[in-house]
Scaffold this motif. Sequence first.
Motif, PDB file in Angstrom:
ATOM      1  N   VAL A  36       0.913  -1.241  -0.082  1.00 32.72           N
ATOM      2  CA  VAL A  36      -0.104   0.031  -0.051  1.00 32.72           C
ATOM      3  C   VAL A  36       0.837   1.309  -0.060  1.00 32.72           C
ATOM      4  CG1 VAL A  36      -1.687   1.058   1.167  1.00 32.72           C
ATOM      5  CG2 VAL A  36      -1.886  -1.212   1.290  1.00 32.72           C
ATOM      6  N   ASN A  37       0.789   2.115  -1.050  1.00 36.86           N
ATOM      7  CA  ASN A  37       1.504   3.087  -1.007  1.00 36.86           C
ATOM      8  C   ASN A  37       3.046   2.946  -0.841  1.00 36.86           C
ATOM      9  OD1 ASN A  37      -0.796   4.548  -1.557  1.00 36.86           O
ATOM     10  ND2 ASN A  37      -0.947   4.899   0.646  1.00 36.86           N
ATOM     11  N   ALA A  38       3.596   1.941  -1.688  1.00 40.11           N
ATOM     12  CA  ALA A  38       4.922   1.670  -1.483  1.00 40.11           C
ATOM     13  C   ALA A  38       5.429   0.972  -2.812  1.00 40.11           C
ATOM     14  CB  ALA A  38       5.398   0.577  -0.303  1.00 40.11           C
ATOM     15  N   SER A  39       6.698   1.072  -3.196  1.00 38.40           N
ATOM     16  CA  SER A  39       7.275   0.568  -4.432  1.00 38.40           C
ATOM     17  C   SER A  39       7.303  -1.121  -4.374  1.00 38.40           C
ATOM     18  CB  SER A  39       8.591   1.160  -4.633  1.00 38.40           C
ATOM     19  OG  SER A  39       9.373   0.615  -5.561  1.00 38.40           O
ATOM     20  N   THR A  40       7.233  -1.592  -5.429  1.00 39.07           N
ATOM     21  CA  THR A  40       7.315  -3.249  -5.439  1.00 39.07           C
ATOM     22  C   THR A  40       8.938  -3.324  -5.000  1.00 39.07           C
ATOM     23  OG1 THR A  40       7.844  -2.845  -7.951  1.00 39.07           O
ATOM     24  CG2 THR A  40       5.631  -3.486  -6.987  1.00 39.07           C
ATOM     25  N   ARG A  41       9.832  -2.469  -5.272  1.00 36.04           N
ATOM     26  CA  ARG A  41      11.165  -2.732  -5.243  1.00 36.04           C
ATOM     27  C   ARG A  41      11.674  -2.993  -3.670  1.00 36.04           C
ATOM     28  NH1 ARG A  41      15.078  -3.525  -6.810  1.00 36.04           N
ATOM     29  NH2 ARG A  41      16.387  -1.784  -6.261  1.00 36.04           N
ATOM     30  N   PHE A  42      10.433  -2.797  -2.830  1.00 36.53           N
ATOM     31  CA  PHE A  42      10.959  -3.188  -1.475  1.00 36.53           C
ATOM     32  C   PHE A  42      11.134  -4.842  -1.156  1.00 36.53           C
ATOM     33  CE2 PHE A  42       9.176   1.045  -0.122  1.00 36.53           C
ATOM     34  CZ  PHE A  42      10.363   1.380   0.560  1.00 36.53           C
ATOM     35  N   THR A  43      10.536  -5.511  -2.199  1.00 36.31           N
ATOM     36  CA  THR A  43      10.556  -6.822  -1.984  1.00 36.31           C
ATOM     37  C   THR A  43      12.012  -7.554  -2.192  1.00 36.31           C
ATOM     38  OG1 THR A  43       8.534  -7.204  -2.825  1.00 36.31           O
ATOM     39  CG2 THR A  43       9.564  -9.246  -2.545  1.00 36.31           C
ATOM     40  N   ASP A  44      12.644  -7.660  -1.060  1.00 36.81           N
ATOM     41  CA  ASP A  44      14.248  -7.905  -1.113  1.00 36.81           C
ATOM     42  C   ASP A  44      14.510  -8.194   0.381  1.00 36.81           C
ATOM     43  OD1 ASP A  44      16.902  -7.255  -2.301  1.00 36.81           O
ATOM     44  OD2 ASP A  44      16.950  -6.486  -0.403  1.00 36.81           O
ATOM     45  N   GLY A  45      15.478  -9.154   0.246  1.00 34.14           N
ATOM     46  CA  GLY A  45      15.681  -9.684   1.967  1.00 34.14           C
ATOM     47  C   GLY A  45      16.496  -8.791   2.664  1.00 34.14           C
ATOM     48  N   ALA A  46      17.426  -7.976   2.215  1.00 36.35           N
ATOM     49  CA  ALA A  46      18.120  -6.861   2.761  1.00 36.35           C
ATOM     50  C   ALA A  46      17.048  -5.967   3.137  1.00 36.35           C
ATOM     51  CB  ALA A  46      19.014  -6.293   1.893  1.00 36.35           C
ATOM     52  N   GLN A  47      16.136  -5.289   2.194  1.00 40.77           N
ATOM     53  CA  GLN A  47      15.185  -4.313   2.804  1.00 40.77           C
ATOM     54  C   GLN A  47      14.322  -4.819   3.849  1.00 40.77           C
ATOM     55  OE1 GLN A  47      14.655  -1.304   1.507  1.00 40.77           O
ATOM     56  NE2 GLN A  47      15.893  -1.194  -0.419  1.00 40.77           N
ATOM     57  N   PHE A  48      13.988  -6.085   3.692  1.00 39.60           N
ATOM     58  CA  PHE A  48      13.028  -6.867   4.844  1.00 39.60           C
ATOM     59  C   PHE A  48      13.829  -7.135   6.162  1.00 39.60           C
ATOM     60  CE2 PHE A  48       9.269  -8.821   2.219  1.00 39.60           C
ATOM     61  CZ  PHE A  48       8.900  -7.313   1.512  1.00 39.60           C
ATOM     62  N   GLY A  49      15.053  -6.903   5.962  1.00 38.22           N
ATOM     63  CA  GLY A  49      15.777  -6.992   7.247  1.00 38.22           C
ATOM     64  C   GLY A  49      15.925  -8.600   7.492  1.00 38.22           C
ATOM     65  N   LEU A  50      15.911  -9.384   6.332  1.00 36.52           N
ATOM     66  CA  LEU A  50      16.548 -10.650   6.667  1.00 36.52           C
ATOM     67  C   LEU A  50      17.841 -10.909   6.773  1.00 36.52           C
ATOM     68  CD1 LEU A  50      13.676 -12.384   4.227  1.00 36.52           C
ATOM     69  CD2 LEU A  50      13.441 -11.751   6.829  1.00 36.52           C
ATOM     70  N   GLY A  51      18.642 -10.032   6.369  1.00 39.76           N
ATOM     71  CA  GLY A  51      20.309 -10.129   6.470  1.00 39.76           C
ATOM     72  C   GLY A  51      20.841 -10.733   5.272  1.00 39.76           C
ATOM     73  N   ALA A  52      19.904 -11.819   4.937  1.00 39.09           N
ATOM     74  CA  ALA A  52      20.411 -12.242   3.538  1.00 39.09           C
ATOM     75  C   ALA A  52      19.286 -12.826   2.940  1.00 39.09           C
ATOM     76  CB  ALA A  52      21.370 -13.535   3.772  1.00 39.09           C
ATOM     77  N   GLU A  53      19.409 -13.085   1.418  1.00 38.60           N
ATOM     78  CA  GLU A  53      18.498 -13.638   0.640  1.00 38.60           C
ATOM     79  C   GLU A  53      18.905 -14.816  -0.251  1.00 38.60           C
ATOM     80  OE1 GLU A  53      15.834 -10.746  -1.513  1.00 38.60           O
ATOM     81  OE2 GLU A  53      16.682 -11.794  -3.232  1.00 38.60           O
ATOM     82  N   VAL A  54      18.252 -15.725  -0.354  1.00 40.28           N
ATOM     83  CA  VAL A  54      18.665 -16.961  -0.698  1.00 40.28           C
ATOM     84  C   VAL A  54      17.899 -16.948  -2.024  1.00 40.28           C
ATOM     85  CG1 VAL A  54      18.536 -19.321  -0.716  1.00 40.28           C
ATOM     86  CG2 VAL A  54      18.766 -18.217   1.283  1.00 40.28           C
ATOM     87  N   ALA A  55      16.612 -16.385  -2.317  1.00 39.12           N
ATOM     88  CA  ALA A  55      15.860 -16.544  -3.439  1.00 39.12           C
ATOM     89  C   ALA A  55      14.515 -15.648  -2.834  1.00 39.12           C
ATOM     90  CB  ALA A  55      15.309 -17.889  -3.717  1.00 39.12           C
ATOM     91  N   VAL A  56      13.749 -15.310  -3.838  1.00 39.16           N
ATOM     92  CA  VAL A  56      12.490 -14.715  -3.564  1.00 39.16           C
ATOM     93  C   VAL A  56      11.393 -15.502  -4.078  1.00 39.16           C
ATOM     94  CG1 VAL A  56      10.893 -13.008  -4.106  1.00 39.16           C
ATOM     95  CG2 VAL A  56      13.436 -12.330  -3.646  1.00 39.16           C
ATOM     96  N   SER A  57      10.834 -16.549  -3.114  1.00 38.35           N
ATOM     97  CA  SER A  57       9.802 -17.422  -3.645  1.00 38.35           C
ATOM     98  C   SER A  57       8.391 -16.838  -4.069  1.00 38.35           C
ATOM     99  CB  SER A  57       9.589 -18.336  -2.564  1.00 38.35           C
ATOM    100  OG  SER A  57       8.367 -18.836  -2.295  1.00 38.35           O
ATOM    101  N   THR A  58       8.062 -17.325  -5.194  1.00 41.34           N
ATOM    102  CA  THR A  58       6.605 -16.898  -5.513  1.00 41.34           C
ATOM    103  C   THR A  58       5.433 -18.210  -5.375  1.00 41.34           C
ATOM    104  OG1 THR A  58       7.284 -17.277  -7.976  1.00 41.34           O
ATOM    105  CG2 THR A  58       7.447 -14.964  -7.183  1.00 41.34           C
ATOM    106  N   GLN A  59       6.260 -19.258  -4.848  1.00 40.84           N
ATOM    107  CA  GLN A  59       5.292 -20.373  -4.665  1.00 40.84           C
ATOM    108  C   GLN A  59       4.685 -20.139  -3.305  1.00 40.84           C
ATOM    109  OE1 GLN A  59       6.835 -23.971  -3.395  1.00 40.84           O
ATOM    110  NE2 GLN A  59       7.583 -22.558  -1.988  1.00 40.84           N
ATOM    111  N   LYS A  60       3.713 -21.007  -2.783  1.00 37.31           N
ATOM    112  CA  LYS A  60       3.195 -20.772  -1.604  1.00 37.31           C
ATOM    113  C   LYS A  60       3.504 -21.557  -0.514  1.00 37.31           C
ATOM    114  CE  LYS A  60      -1.049 -18.884  -3.804  1.00 37.31           C
ATOM    115  NZ  LYS A  60      -2.569 -19.516  -4.129  1.00 37.31           N
TER     116      LYS A  60
END
Lengths: 419, 419
Positions: free
Chosen positions: B368-392
Amino acid sequence: MTDLNAMGLSARHASYQLAELTAPQKNALLNTLADELEKNSPAILAANAKDIEQGKANGLTEALIDRLLLTEERLSAIASDVRMVARLEDPVGEEFDAKILENGLRLRKRRVPVGVLGVIYEARPNVTIDVAALSLKTGNACILRGGKETTQSNAAVTQIIQSVLKQHGVDAAAVQSINDPDRALVAQLLKLDAYVDMIIPRGGKGLHKLCIEQATIPVITGGIGICHLFVDESADLSGSVKIVENAKVQRPSVCNSLDTVLVHEAVAAEFLPQLADELAKSAVSLRLDPASQVILANHSIDSQAAQAEDFDQEWLSLVLSVKVVADLDEAVSHIRQHSTQHSDGILTSTLSAANRFVNSVNSAAVYVNASTRFTDGAQFGLGAEVAVSTQKLHARGPMGLSELTTYKWIGEGDMLARS
Amino acid sequence: MTDLNAMGLSARHASYQLAELTAPQKNALLNTLADELEKNSPAILAANAKDIEQGKANGLTEALIDRLLLTEERLSAIASDVRMVARLEDPVGEEFDAKILENGLRLRKRRVPVGVLGVIYEARPNVTIDVAALSLKTGNACILRGGKETTQSNAAVTQIIQSVLKQHGVDAAAVQSINDPDRALVAQLLKLDAYVDMIIPRGGKGLHKLCIEQATIPVITGGIGICHLFVDESADLSGSVKIVENAKVQRPSVCNSLDTVLVHEAVAAEFLPQLADELAKSAVSLRLDPASQVILANHSIDSQAAQAEDFDQEWLSLVLSVKVVADLDEAVSHIRQHSTQHSDGILTSTLSAANRFVNSVNSAAVYVNASTRFTDGAQFGLGAEVAVSTQKLHARGPMGLSELTTYKWIGEGDMLARS
């Protein structure tokens, strides 16, 4: 002709509506369903009678016929289960892991339904109602494929479920059943990844293998348990006899029952005769490795020499494999090789042994001084059990309502504040 | 000849050892690895130079060559990332959901490594180090299959990783790399369910499709984002221009960049020219539906009429599809049909519209009122990102360290107390 694509598409559409139902709406629907199952018992039992007749004509075993059979009492118990599901807490909508990021984004996770479940099972018409109730409770649509032995019962039950859905203003496609016995439809369902989000097989090894090999949809495998208990040298032996007896005898036909007991060589000569005395009372038949054969050579319990493949056997009956091991390491390495990672345990009085076992054995449920029979949704306090997963992703062990959900991240920016 | 079965078996054995390493042991190993990568940079860069030479001979594009290229600086940055992974909190061993059941069983869940990861990726030799570090941190063994364009670099890097493993007393089979370019090995890896617990493909659509169709192992699909922003009639228009611009222009080559903007018809005539003014500065090219074509008929921005398939396109470049919709419902239904469920958002000043959108759109990340660019492990504060899962299942959206773990249930009985 059954058009699986059309079923998938309509299930997907129904799932959008289901995802937005409130908990009271879903619970009201489930309570109506319970009432309607009881009200319509004549129709359901009549359909079931046709399945039974057909089953007998096809020479099904007595045991299988009993699994197919619905009675007034069984239907009533099933309806009670549906009311129980209505009373459980709804996991959907729960929000968690909320945080405000340094970049100002307010982020949280919300628990949401998975979407569309594909459930493939054998015999037992109660599963149709069970799975439909759990799916609806968690806001999921489902496509059910029951065994060909219960086609009539499943069709009758599905018709009632769909009429209840309509009565509550819900798209009847939310619960659909594939009643066409054509086996090619199973293979098609397994590849319906455009519409189905999760496959849950409930059946034997062959069904699970088929799903793993054919599916292009994530499969929750499980329900197959080659379960072990290791009696350590420090175990309380009389207590161990009771636990092994419980794990083997209480309900041998289910997946969490014991298949192999491993005994530390330091206590084998003392323990095994005590165990055999107890198990003989329940007519358990043993499959003995060479060392245990020597120890039990003069015991009256029914036994045979174990063949190598006996240690890869899920007995589902009053048979138990027995093996003497040199130490905890050999027990762990036997379990790593032969367990299906369902339920395995150690009986010991030594904390360090308990810890080493728990650290080294990576099964869905690992026990210390407890029976493998505990691995069960109801025992674990989950309220309901969809399946027992023996795979590692998404869910392990008994799956309750939460395991039929996933989450989405919700991020809220501050445009309003800045504007 | 590469023997995948042998690789799988040895990886499985190594995983037992890895699962029992303490956090300080794993972190020490990672810090040594970072040091050794820097110390051995001449060998790595020499191997990389061979890949580059081969790549040029094979006529790879400048852009691809740049992705393959390692330099002293890049290697230093990669080593820093490894040190950063060492500093992250270790999720393994965490215990949660502890309870004492009515039956007396003390039950808890413990976070444990998944076991053996199979990771298949294209080009970029940094992924080899990246994935190895994240696997080791979470106590997982891994079998890596990089692109054929970086065989030499991957072999050199793997050799260094394995020598560090040995130096720390860890089985070198914990990190293995398939350097044989034979494509049949990928298909074999995807069916190595006896030893591999999870497949993570990092690459394009074709690789994901191959994995979904061929694997008998759970696959984490993701990394493909057809992302949408819906500009609602109540949106702050100048703020919306900035967010759309950020989502499209900041880094168009990545999966969380914007592909389609949907605009409410009530504000389209006012909003689209403002947006086009802004995007023209960055040389964005638009794909316009008929309604937006009329509105922007006289605008100087580069544009074409959108073809139907343009709305199913992950652009990965400075191209943006534009569509005018009648209302929020049409926006939601467009997103349901065309989104890859990666990242989708609404720009609005109306709380009810925000809520309806968030409830109806079931993507891994909903904004809501934010850029899709935020979807990222570092942005989300996860420290590292292995992948971005689009499955459920298992994990959705950015996957951090926790998402490379699973749990086991530990149940402790009371035999000691009773004995």
